[in-house]
Design an enzyme around this catalytic site. Sequence first.
Site, PDB file in Angstrom:
ATOM      1  N   TYR A  96     -16.540  28.404   1.153  1.00  0.00           N
ATOM      2  CA  TYR A  96     -17.629  29.330   1.460  1.00  0.00           C
ATOM      3  C   TYR A  96     -18.764  29.300   0.444  1.00  0.00           C
ATOM      4  O   TYR A  96     -19.799  29.911   0.667  1.00  0.00           O
ATOM      5  CB  TYR A  96     -17.081  30.762   1.568  1.00  0.00           C
ATOM      6  CG  TYR A  96     -16.392  31.032   2.885  1.00  0.00           C
ATOM      7  CD1 TYR A  96     -15.148  30.486   3.164  1.00  0.00           C
ATOM      8  CD2 TYR A  96     -16.983  31.830   3.859  1.00  0.00           C
ATOM      9  CE1 TYR A  96     -14.521  30.715   4.370  1.00  0.00           C
ATOM     10  CE2 TYR A  96     -16.361  32.070   5.072  1.00  0.00           C
ATOM     11  CZ  TYR A  96     -15.131  31.512   5.324  1.00  0.00           C
ATOM     12  OH  TYR A  96     -14.515  31.743   6.523  1.00  0.00           O
ATOM     13  N   ASP A 101      -0.167  26.374   8.072  1.00  0.00           N
ATOM     14  CA  ASP A 101       0.164  26.009   9.455  1.00  0.00           C
ATOM     15  C   ASP A 101       1.520  26.607   9.849  1.00  0.00           C
ATOM     16  O   ASP A 101       1.687  27.187  10.934  1.00  0.00           O
ATOM     17  CB  ASP A 101       0.141  24.482   9.656  1.00  0.00           C
ATOM     18  CG  ASP A 101       0.923  23.702   8.596  1.00  0.00           C
ATOM     19  OD1 ASP A 101       1.405  24.312   7.618  1.00  0.00           O
ATOM     20  OD2 ASP A 101       1.077  22.471   8.760  1.00  0.00           O
ATOM     21  N   LYS A 113      -2.138  25.240   1.533  1.00  0.00           N
ATOM     22  CA  LYS A 113      -1.811  23.907   2.070  1.00  0.00           C
ATOM     23  C   LYS A 113      -1.601  22.982   0.881  1.00  0.00           C
ATOM     24  O   LYS A 113      -2.234  21.923   0.756  1.00  0.00           O
ATOM     25  CB  LYS A 113      -2.954  23.401   2.961  1.00  0.00           C
ATOM     26  CG  LYS A 113      -2.874  23.883   4.390  1.00  0.00           C
ATOM     27  CD  LYS A 113      -1.682  23.347   5.160  1.00  0.00           C
ATOM     28  CE  LYS A 113      -1.816  21.867   5.464  1.00  0.00           C
ATOM     29  NZ  LYS A 113      -0.619  21.355   6.200  1.00  0.00           N
ATOM     30  N   ASP A 130      -7.606  36.603  12.050  1.00  0.00           N
ATOM     31  CA  ASP A 130      -7.830  36.670  13.507  1.00  0.00           C
ATOM     32  C   ASP A 130      -6.505  36.517  14.244  1.00  0.00           C
ATOM     33  O   ASP A 130      -6.221  37.234  15.218  1.00  0.00           O
ATOM     34  CB  ASP A 130      -8.781  35.558  13.973  1.00  0.00           C
ATOM     35  CG  ASP A 130     -10.251  35.980  13.980  1.00  0.00           C
ATOM     36  OD1 ASP A 130     -10.645  36.729  13.065  1.00  0.00           O
ATOM     37  OD2 ASP A 130     -10.986  35.562  14.893  1.00  0.00           O
ATOM     38  N   ASP A 155      -9.257  33.858   6.476  1.00  0.00           N
ATOM     39  CA  ASP A 155     -10.132  34.127   7.625  1.00  0.00           C
ATOM     40  C   ASP A 155      -9.396  33.821   8.927  1.00  0.00           C
ATOM     41  O   ASP A 155      -9.339  34.640   9.849  1.00  0.00           O
ATOM     42  CB  ASP A 155     -11.393  33.257   7.502  1.00  0.00           C
ATOM     43  CG  ASP A 155     -12.309  33.426   8.697  1.00  0.00           C
ATOM     44  OD1 ASP A 155     -12.546  34.575   9.098  1.00  0.00           O
ATOM     45  OD2 ASP A 155     -12.786  32.399   9.233  1.00  0.00           O
TER      46      ASP A 155
HETATM   47  C1  IPM Z   1     -15.276  37.018   9.017  1.00  0.00           C
HETATM   48  C2  IPM Z   1     -16.230  35.999   9.649  1.00  0.00           C
HETATM   49  C3  IPM Z   1     -17.093  35.342   8.589  1.00  0.00           C
HETATM   50  C4  IPM Z   1     -16.172  34.617   7.623  1.00  0.00           C
HETATM   51  C5  IPM Z   1     -18.164  34.381   9.146  1.00  0.00           C
HETATM   52  C6  IPM Z   1     -19.097  35.070  10.113  1.00  0.00           C
HETATM   53  C7  IPM Z   1     -18.971  33.717   8.057  1.00  0.00           C
HETATM   54  O1  IPM Z   1     -15.516  35.087  10.392  1.00  0.00           O
HETATM   55  O2  IPM Z   1     -15.763  37.945   8.341  1.00  0.00           O
HETATM   56  O3  IPM Z   1     -14.084  36.910   9.232  1.00  0.00           O
HETATM   57  O4  IPM Z   1     -15.762  33.483   7.882  1.00  0.00           O
HETATM   58  O5  IPM Z   1     -15.852  35.209   6.586  1.00  0.00           O
HETATM   59 MN    MN Z   2     -13.416  35.579  10.623  1.00  0.00          MN
END
Ligand code: IPM
Ligand code: MN
Length: 392
Positions: free
Chosen positions: A174, A258, A225, A286, A282
């Site tokens: 990042y 993974d 990883k 999700d 990240d």
């Molecule tokens: C999050 C988002 C961001 C990240 C993106 C929009 C840059 O996916 O906050 O999870 O990867 O941190």
């Molecule tokens: Mn994200």
Amino acid sequence: MRTRARKRKLGQPAGTGDRPACSPFALAFALAFASVISMARIAVIPGDGIGQEVIREAVKVLRVAAEAGGLTFEFSEWDLGADRYLRTGVAITESELGMLGAEHDAILLGAMGDPRVPGNEHAREILLGLRFQLDLFINLRPVRLYEARFTPLRDVRPEDVDIVIFRENTEGPYVGMGGNFKAGTVDEVAIEEDISTGKGVERILRAAFDYARREGRRSVTLSDKANAMIHSGRLWRRLFAEVGAEFPDIERSAVYADALALDLVLRPSKYDVIVAPNLFGDILSDLAAALVGGLGLAPSASLHPGRPGLFEPVHGSAPDLVGTGRANPLAAILTAVLLLRHSGYTEMAQIIEDSVRESLRRDETTPDLGGRLTTSEVGDRVAERVRMAAAV
Ligand code: IPM
Ligand code: MN
Ligand code: NAD
């Protein structure tokens, strides 16, 4: 915009000692992070897409909480996002970044991302700008199953999923180091450097272990990883062992990212605190959100103890939902819960979280959770419940 109301007992920011023990949000804002402030100055950045729609509901709930609970919140709304970027060519200035950090106790952000800005440069400048400028190295993402029916998994009970992800938030790929060589030709080379520093790795590991100890959690799992990324893997593993050795009361294990993606789906109850480098954190957050009902229920906080935090749902601007009334505002409202918890308003945070829980129990939700309400109706129900509970 400004909300002031009389003070009474409920409205006093609570010290961390009297926080309720039952909630992951209470747990999420333990001693290390919580600061007690008498008046919260909250910068609100609705941002793009459904960010605008869900933040409206979160602010609605915070205003009602302030009114009913006798809290003093001062809101200032910031026009930052794709519209402003396309209008002016400037995503955010240095001075705005400075003021957001220096003149506020917390920043509440909806989402950044707009199809009209395909390179996403404004989102990086604003979102990553805030995380980096304020050095918010902890991205804390609690994952909790409120109702068994929200998980797509079989035979999983609410008590089986209670995970807190500590995502490193200032390093990894990042940082934007790299470049394109021979761009646009068949020989193009793209380099995206993945940075891990000893200081950066140690502080996120320590934050995860400190948290685990303070909250009576049993284990910390490192997700990396190290089998493929040997250089950063070596650093993370060494520091994980060294820092972990200071916490003999906390079990530790390292699981490749993974394999963890697989195991989180198969055996979520095995996991407690997960610590991960920026990119894996990240992706895993999700995935973990999907286990408990989706992004509509996933809050997050970017923190550096002693500094204003950046509070943002895990989800993005969901262009597919904009204007449909189907955006679930509960992730943003639970993010406001994190904000209150972090600011020491533990009682009010609990009232709002309980109100969300009750809305879920009664199916007062948007379609992603099987309900029939619109974004603003969901916000109204939570706000009404908060009004009643806080007024008692
Ligand atoms: C999050 C988002 C961001 C990240 C993106 C929009 C840059 O996916 O906050 O999870 O990867 O941190
Ligand atoms: Mn994200
Ligand atoms: P997204 O999180 O916006 O959406 C992914 C899926 O989840 C979509 O199907 C969407 O409809 C659904 N969803 C998301 N939030 C929801 C909610 N509150 N209620 C119901 N459903 C919801 O991810 P994406 O589509 O990959 O990204 C869209 C834009 O948002 C991109 O520009 C991306 O970079 C950006 N983004 C920003 C942030 C942030 O600002 N913190 C986070 C993630 C993505």
